[in-house]
Write a protein that holds these residues in place. Sequence first.
Motif, short mmCIF file in Angstrom:
data_model
loop_
_atom_site.label_atom_id
_atom_site.label_comp_id
_atom_site.label_asym_id
_atom_site.label_seq_id
_atom_site.Cartn_x
_atom_site.Cartn_y
_atom_site.Cartn_z
N LEU A 163 -58.78 -51.93 -25.75
CA LEU A 163 -57.81 -51.74 -24.74
C LEU A 163 -57.22 -50.35 -24.99
O LEU A 163 -56.96 -49.65 -24.09
N LEU A 164 -56.89 -49.80 -26.31
CA LEU A 164 -56.64 -48.64 -26.53
C LEU A 164 -57.42 -47.50 -25.99
O LEU A 164 -57.05 -46.53 -25.50
N SER A 165 -58.52 -47.56 -26.40
CA SER A 165 -59.83 -46.78 -25.91
C SER A 165 -59.98 -46.68 -24.34
O SER A 165 -59.92 -45.53 -23.57
N ILE A 166 -59.83 -47.66 -23.74
CA ILE A 166 -59.82 -47.71 -22.20
C ILE A 166 -58.65 -47.04 -21.70
O ILE A 166 -58.84 -46.41 -20.71
N SER A 167 -57.55 -47.29 -22.14
CA SER A 167 -56.40 -46.73 -21.66
C SER A 167 -56.25 -45.35 -21.67
O SER A 167 -55.90 -44.68 -20.89
N MET A 168 -56.63 -44.78 -22.76
CA MET A 168 -56.43 -43.30 -23.04
C MET A 168 -57.76 -42.72 -22.33
O MET A 168 -57.66 -41.51 -21.74
N PHE A 169 -58.88 -43.32 -22.04
CA PHE A 169 -59.98 -42.83 -21.03
C PHE A 169 -59.45 -42.88 -19.68
O PHE A 169 -59.64 -41.90 -18.89
N MET A 170 -58.94 -43.81 -19.23
CA MET A 170 -58.17 -43.80 -17.87
C MET A 170 -57.13 -42.87 -17.53
O MET A 170 -56.92 -42.39 -16.69
N CYS A 171 -56.31 -42.46 -18.86
CA CYS A 171 -55.22 -41.38 -18.71
C CYS A 171 -56.00 -40.22 -18.37
O CYS A 171 -55.46 -39.48 -17.58
N GLY A 172 -57.10 -39.84 -18.89
CA GLY A 172 -57.74 -38.62 -19.05
C GLY A 172 -58.26 -38.66 -17.30
O GLY A 172 -58.37 -37.48 -16.61
N VAL A 173 -58.85 -39.64 -17.00
CA VAL A 173 -59.56 -39.51 -15.91
C VAL A 173 -58.49 -39.56 -14.55
O VAL A 173 -58.84 -38.84 -13.57
N ALA A 174 -57.39 -40.13 -14.79
CA ALA A 174 -56.32 -40.13 -13.48
C ALA A 174 -55.74 -38.79 -13.60
O ALA A 174 -55.51 -38.33 -12.41
#
Length: 610
Positions: free
Chosen positions: A76-87
Amino acid sequence: MKEENGDLEDRSGVIVEETKSREDVFIKVEDVPEPHMCFMFGLQQALMCIGSTLSIPFILANLICAKDRSDVTAELLSISMFMCGVATLLQTTFGVRLGIVQGGSHTFIPPIVAMMSLSRWKCPEQSGSNTGNATEEFLDESWKERLREIQGNMMLASLTQVILGCTGLMGFFLKFIGPLTIAPTISLIGLSLTGVATIFNEAHWGISILTLALVVIFSQFIFWIQIPLPAFSLKQKCHVTKYPIFQLLPVMLSICISWLLCFILTQTDVLPTNSTEIAYKARTDYRHGVVDTAPWFYFPYPFKFGVPTVSAGGFVGMLAATLSSIIESVGDYFACAKISKGTPPPPHAVNRGIAMEGFSSIISGLVGAGNATTSYSGNIGAIGITKVASRRVFQYTGFILLVCGILGKFGAVLTLIPDPIIGGILTIVFGFVAAAGISTLQYIDMSSTRNLCILAVSLIVGLMVPQWLEKNPGAINTGSADLDQVLSVLLSTAMFVGGVLGLILDNTIPGTEDERGIKRWREHLVTTDKSSISEVSYELPFVTTYIRKLVCCSYFPISPTFNKEINCSCRRKSTDKIEGVDNSGFNNGIEKIEVKQTTIQVNGVTQTKL
C-alpha cells in the motif's frame, strides 16, 4: 552560471540577487534551474510530504484487517507513493500548473472508518469466527474485499469531482469569493493541522525544536551566505559558482543534520530501545521492518485486488469527503499563488485543477491505493521558506515520488526519517500556510466592525465545531445514518466550516466594495508587476496556441480561453474598458492593459511586450 553586477544568472534565466529581499521568490514558477538543482529542490519537497503519505497506508492496513501483514502495508505504501508522483505530474503539467504536490488525503479517513465499522466489514476476530481454522486464502480475500469496497466508492465520488471541474461550477463560485472567504479558509488549513504536527512532535520535543530552529536559522538569519559549489554550463564548462544554499535548501539541510543526530543517538542507545515508549519513534531503526518487507520493484496496475464495489452509504460518505477536499484545494491554489508572489489562478485553471485531482483519485482507486489524492498544504508553505516556486522543481518532485513507488526499497528508506524531524518541519510550514491566509486581509478595511465580525465568527466557529465533534462523535443524530455521516465529515473539516461561514456572511451582510476589499482584490487579479507570475503559467502546454484559434473552445470551462466568470465580476466596468481588449482570454486582457513597452527574457528568448 555567470556573475554580473552582483547578480547570479544561469542559462535558464534564473536570477538570484545578493540584495534581493527575503520576501521575494528567488526562483519563480516559470524559471527552470539546472537539472542537479531541480533534483535537490525536488527531493526536498518529496521529503516534506513523506510524513503525511506514510501515515495513510498504516492507518488503512489497520482498517482493512491487515494490521499484522507488513507485506500488505509495504504494498500500500508503494502504491500510495506511486500515485503521489503521478498526481503531482498531472497537476503541475495539465492542472492548475502551480507548484503543488499531490498526495494521499486524510479527509477520506473518517468515511472509511465509518464504512469499516459496519457489522458487515468487521474483522474475523471481531465477528466471532474461528480465526484459528481460517485459511490463509480466506484472510487474504478478507482484506482485499474491504479494500475493493473503499476503492469503488472513492472512484465514484471522485467522478463527481471531475464533473464539477469540467462543468466550470467551481469557477462560477469564484465570483462570490473575496478576501473574507479566502482568509479564514486558508488560515484554518494551517491552524487545523496543528494536531497532526503535535502527534509527530511528541515523540521527542527536543529533536523537533532543533529541526524547527535549524530551518529558522538557515532561512532567516544566514540566508545571505553563499557557498562556492561546482557548476557546469555550455559556455563556461566546469567552474565554481556561489549559491545561497541556506536560503534554497533549509529544509533538506535541517532534515539531514537532525537525522544524523538521531542516528548517533540510536547507535549509542541514548534513545529508548523499548518500543512501548513514545520516544522510541525518534530512533532511525523505528521502521526498519518496512525496508525488509518492501519489494525491490513494484509497478501498480488496474484491478490488482479485483473489481471495485460500491454501496450507497459508502458513496455518500466519500462524497462528503470529496466536497471538503475541493474546498481545501481551492484554498490551496490561492495560497500557493500568494506565496509564489503571483496573481490568483483564473477560473479555467481552478476548474482544471479540481478536475485533475478527481481524475488522479480515480486512477488511485483503479490501482488499489485506497485513498484519494489532494493538494498538500505543507509543501505550499515550504515555498515561503525555500523561495523556490519553479514548476519544473515540482515536476521533479512528482518524478521522484513516482520512482519511490516503483523502487520499493528506495521509497522505504525515506520512511526511516524519525517522526520528531517530520514534526519539526510540519510545525513551521503549517504556520506559513496560516500566515498566508492572514496576509490576504491586507485588501480589506480592518477598521470595519463588519469585517472584524465576519472574520471572528469564521475563525472561532471553524476551530470550535470540529473540536466539539471530535470529543462528541455521536452528537449528530438525524435518524439517517448516511446523513449523519455526511454532516459529521463536513462539520469536522475546519476549513469547510470557516470558509462557508465567511462566504455566506461576506455576501449577505451589507458593505461597500472598498470595505469588503473586493475592488482591490479584483484589481490584484488583472494587474501584474515584477514579482508576479505571468498568465502563461496557467495555460496548457503545447496546445494553447491552437486552442486560441478555435472560437468554440472559449465555451469549455477548462480551456485557457474560457473567461466567462472573470468577465462577469472581475473585469473593469464598461466606462473603464480599454478599446482593443480581447475578452477571449485572461492573458490578452493583461497584455492590453500594459501600455509600457518592455523587453523581457523567457527561457533565454528575448521578447518585446506591451
